[in-house]
Structure formats: C-alpha cells, structure tokens
Write an enzyme that holds these catalytic residues in place. Sequence first.
Site, PDB file in Angstrom:
ATOM      1  N   SER A   1       0.814  -1.215   0.000  1.00  0.00           N
ATOM      2  CA  SER A   1       0.000   0.000   0.000  1.00  0.00           C
ATOM      3  C   SER A   1       0.848   1.267   0.000  1.00  0.00           C
ATOM      4  O   SER A   1       1.680   1.480   0.885  1.00  0.00           O
ATOM      5  CB  SER A   1      -0.913   0.028   1.231  1.00  0.00           C
ATOM      6  OG  SER A   1      -1.854  -1.004   1.185  1.00  0.00           O
TER       7      SER A   1
ATOM      8  N   HIS B   1      -2.900   0.178  -4.884  1.00  0.00           N
ATOM      9  CA  HIS B   1      -2.215  -0.936  -5.538  1.00  0.00           C
ATOM     10  C   HIS B   1      -2.422  -0.779  -7.039  1.00  0.00           C
ATOM     11  O   HIS B   1      -3.527  -0.949  -7.554  1.00  0.00           O
ATOM     12  CB  HIS B   1      -2.780  -2.273  -5.048  1.00  0.00           C
ATOM     13  CG  HIS B   1      -2.408  -2.585  -3.634  1.00  0.00           C
ATOM     14  ND1 HIS B   1      -1.461  -3.532  -3.300  1.00  0.00           N
ATOM     15  CD2 HIS B   1      -2.841  -2.056  -2.466  1.00  0.00           C
ATOM     16  CE1 HIS B   1      -1.343  -3.568  -1.980  1.00  0.00           C
ATOM     17  NE2 HIS B   1      -2.167  -2.688  -1.455  1.00  0.00           N
TER      18      HIS B   1
ATOM     19  N   HIS C   1      -4.863  -9.875  -2.139  1.00  0.00           N
ATOM     20  CA  HIS C   1      -5.153 -10.143  -0.739  1.00  0.00           C
ATOM     21  C   HIS C   1      -6.249 -11.193  -0.596  1.00  0.00           C
ATOM     22  O   HIS C   1      -7.164 -11.274  -1.418  1.00  0.00           O
ATOM     23  CB  HIS C   1      -5.619  -8.867  -0.022  1.00  0.00           C
ATOM     24  CG  HIS C   1      -4.659  -7.724  -0.115  1.00  0.00           C
ATOM     25  ND1 HIS C   1      -4.578  -6.920  -1.224  1.00  0.00           N
ATOM     26  CD2 HIS C   1      -3.740  -7.245   0.777  1.00  0.00           C
ATOM     27  CE1 HIS C   1      -3.654  -5.993  -1.022  1.00  0.00           C
ATOM     28  NE2 HIS C   1      -3.133  -6.170   0.176  1.00  0.00           N
TER      29      HIS C   1
ATOM     30  N   TYR D   1      -8.556 -11.078   1.567  1.00  0.00           N
ATOM     31  CA  TYR D   1      -9.843 -10.419   1.833  1.00  0.00           C
ATOM     32  C   TYR D   1     -10.553  -9.966   0.560  1.00  0.00           C
ATOM     33  O   TYR D   1     -11.752  -9.675   0.581  1.00  0.00           O
ATOM     34  CB  TYR D   1      -9.679  -9.234   2.797  1.00  0.00           C
ATOM     35  CG  TYR D   1      -8.868  -8.058   2.292  1.00  0.00           C
ATOM     36  CD1 TYR D   1      -9.350  -7.205   1.307  1.00  0.00           C
ATOM     37  CD2 TYR D   1      -7.617  -7.782   2.831  1.00  0.00           C
ATOM     38  CE1 TYR D   1      -8.607  -6.123   0.856  1.00  0.00           C
ATOM     39  CE2 TYR D   1      -6.862  -6.706   2.379  1.00  0.00           C
ATOM     40  CZ  TYR D   1      -7.363  -5.883   1.404  1.00  0.00           C
ATOM     41  OH  TYR D   1      -6.628  -4.814   0.954  1.00  0.00           O
ATOM     42  N   GLU D   2      -9.822  -9.896  -0.558  1.00  0.00           N
ATOM     43  CA  GLU D   2     -10.459  -9.525  -1.815  1.00  0.00           C
ATOM     44  C   GLU D   2     -11.342 -10.648  -2.368  1.00  0.00           C
ATOM     45  O   GLU D   2     -12.088 -10.438  -3.324  1.00  0.00           O
ATOM     46  CB  GLU D   2      -9.402  -9.150  -2.855  1.00  0.00           C
ATOM     47  CG  GLU D   2      -8.627  -7.885  -2.528  1.00  0.00           C
ATOM     48  CD  GLU D   2      -7.542  -7.610  -3.549  1.00  0.00           C
ATOM     49  OE1 GLU D   2      -7.871  -7.060  -4.614  1.00  0.00           O
ATOM     50  OE2 GLU D   2      -6.374  -7.958  -3.286  1.00  0.00           O
TER      51      GLU D   2
ATOM     52  N   ASN E   1      -0.140   3.551  11.064  1.00  0.00           N
ATOM     53  CA  ASN E   1      -1.028   4.042  12.123  1.00  0.00           C
ATOM     54  C   ASN E   1      -0.659   3.306  13.407  1.00  0.00           C
ATOM     55  O   ASN E   1      -0.011   2.255  13.356  1.00  0.00           O
ATOM     56  CB  ASN E   1      -2.506   3.800  11.779  1.00  0.00           C
ATOM     57  CG  ASN E   1      -2.838   2.319  11.679  1.00  0.00           C
ATOM     58  OD1 ASN E   1      -2.554   1.671  10.659  1.00  0.00           O
ATOM     59  ND2 ASN E   1      -3.423   1.764  12.716  1.00  0.00           N
TER      60      ASN E   1
ATOM     61  N   HIS F   1      -8.295   4.120   5.696  1.00  0.00           N
ATOM     62  CA  HIS F   1      -7.370   3.694   4.644  1.00  0.00           C
ATOM     63  C   HIS F   1      -6.596   4.895   4.096  1.00  0.00           C
ATOM     64  O   HIS F   1      -5.418   4.769   3.731  1.00  0.00           O
ATOM     65  CB  HIS F   1      -8.138   2.991   3.524  1.00  0.00           C
ATOM     66  CG  HIS F   1      -7.258   2.314   2.518  1.00  0.00           C
ATOM     67  ND1 HIS F   1      -6.290   1.389   2.863  1.00  0.00           N
ATOM     68  CD2 HIS F   1      -7.168   2.435   1.168  1.00  0.00           C
ATOM     69  CE1 HIS F   1      -5.660   0.964   1.779  1.00  0.00           C
ATOM     70  NE2 HIS F   1      -6.173   1.591   0.736  1.00  0.00           N
TER      71      HIS F   1
END
Length: 272
Positions: free
Chosen positions: A29, A60, A82, A84-85, A234, A246
């Site tokens: 990222s 990306h 990823h 999670y995609e 973060n 994000h």
Amino acid sequence: MYFEQIRETVSFISARTNGPVSLGIVLGSGLGPMADMVEEAQVIPYAGIPHFPQSTVEGHAGKLILGRLRGKNVIMMSGRFHYYEGYNMEEVTFPIRVMQLLGIHTLFLSNAAGGMNAQFQVGDIMMIRDHINLFPEQPLRGPNDPRLGIRFPDMSEPYSLELIARAQQIAGQRGMPLQEGIYAGLQGPSFETRAEYRWLHTIGADAVGMSTVPEVIVARHGGIQVVAASIISNMGIRSEQNTVTHDEVLMAAHKAAGNLALLFADLIATLP
C-alpha cells in the site's frame, strides 16, 4: 492444472525479460514510487498477463514491471493480491510461484501495517524479523507438488537474518532510523479493534497487517530467501479515540516510501 498455469505465465513473462531474473519485489500500500527506480522498465498491466488475478485495492497499481535495479534484473509487482479480496491462497500467492519458476533467489516484500509497539511511531520502517500467521487458511494446504517444494518446509528463519543485519548497517550509514519487529498477519479487511490490537501485542506482535505472510510461506517453500519491511502507517494502541482510515494508511506509507525505496535499493546493490 495449477502448475501448468504457472508455467504458461512464466513463458509469457520470460519472452519479455532481458535475461535471467534474480530478484522479485512486491510493493504494498502506497509504496508504488519505488517503481520509478527501475531502469529499462517494461510495464505489463495484470489484465494482460495469463492467469494473473486483478488488484482491486486503492493504492495498488496492478502492474508488473520488468527491468534493472542497481544492476540486477528484477521483476516487480506494483500492487499485490489479498485474501480479503475474495481470492483463495493459491491465487494470492500465484505471482510468487511465477517468480520461483523464473529463477529468483531473493524476494523483497513491503507493506503498510498498524503498530502496537510503544517504541514505534507513524512513519517508522520496521524490518520484519518473524511473523505470527493468523490467516484462516494456509497457502500450502492440500496436496503437495514436489516440483514446487517439500511437504513440510522449515520456517525457523522465514526472513533472512543476514539481510536484516545488512539493512541495519545500510540504514546506519544513511542516518535512517530502522526498527525491527514481529508482524501478525490477519485476514482483514476491517481494521482491528482496540482489544484485538492489545491482544496481538500481548502474544508478541509489534505490527499487524493483511498481507505478506502467505507470500513468505510460499517463497520459503520454494527455497527463496526473503527480506520484508513494514511502514508503520497508524498506531493501533493509542490514547486518542480517533478512528483508523485507509486514507491515513496511504498517507503515512507515501511519506515513508522514499526511505524504504532507498533502503531496498542499497540492499539490492549488495546482492550477487
């Protein structure tokens, strides 16, 4: 079928390289600016590569870059895939298998991660010394193909300690602060709760993210040495009642990307 798909993709990419490729690089990222350092670059959108998944995440770029960096032939992913995609682990790690069959000996990985170590601050670079795998699926699950690696690969040194030491030396010469720590890999895509951040730190993690771990497991299965770094984008354990977004992650990653790019480039220059 899977192995044949890898071979077809390797054949497609090999026809576009200028000689053997020795190094692979995956940019996470906000870390796309490192792509500008590649000389004699050939850029191929993922959509044009046989069997390649497509990147769907902001930050990306979704392109493969072939060229030279510090005198080495490299293959660089600007944008990764990823879990999670919605991709399965074979799809997430497919590019690493392609790099393996292309003949790379070293894989460089980067990501943006949430920090839990009180000694860290936003914008720090953390060399990953080890990881904790908390993904719900293991990329080596299922029948093992001996053409890709052994059934039970050793993971006692997933990240090259020699290259970490070399990176620390380079950072010291540049006057660049460089942290080290343990990375926890989770499925995502939601950021962690405050309780989860505290728990992750309790079990030994210094930073947490949603990538990298599956890629490392597959790389080590394929006999590739790995060096990886997180940009602390973060702080998960913090006193303020602010939220994590994000956009915040991308902003912090962009600010530190230049330093990480220089560090990786200098480290690449030391490799055979």
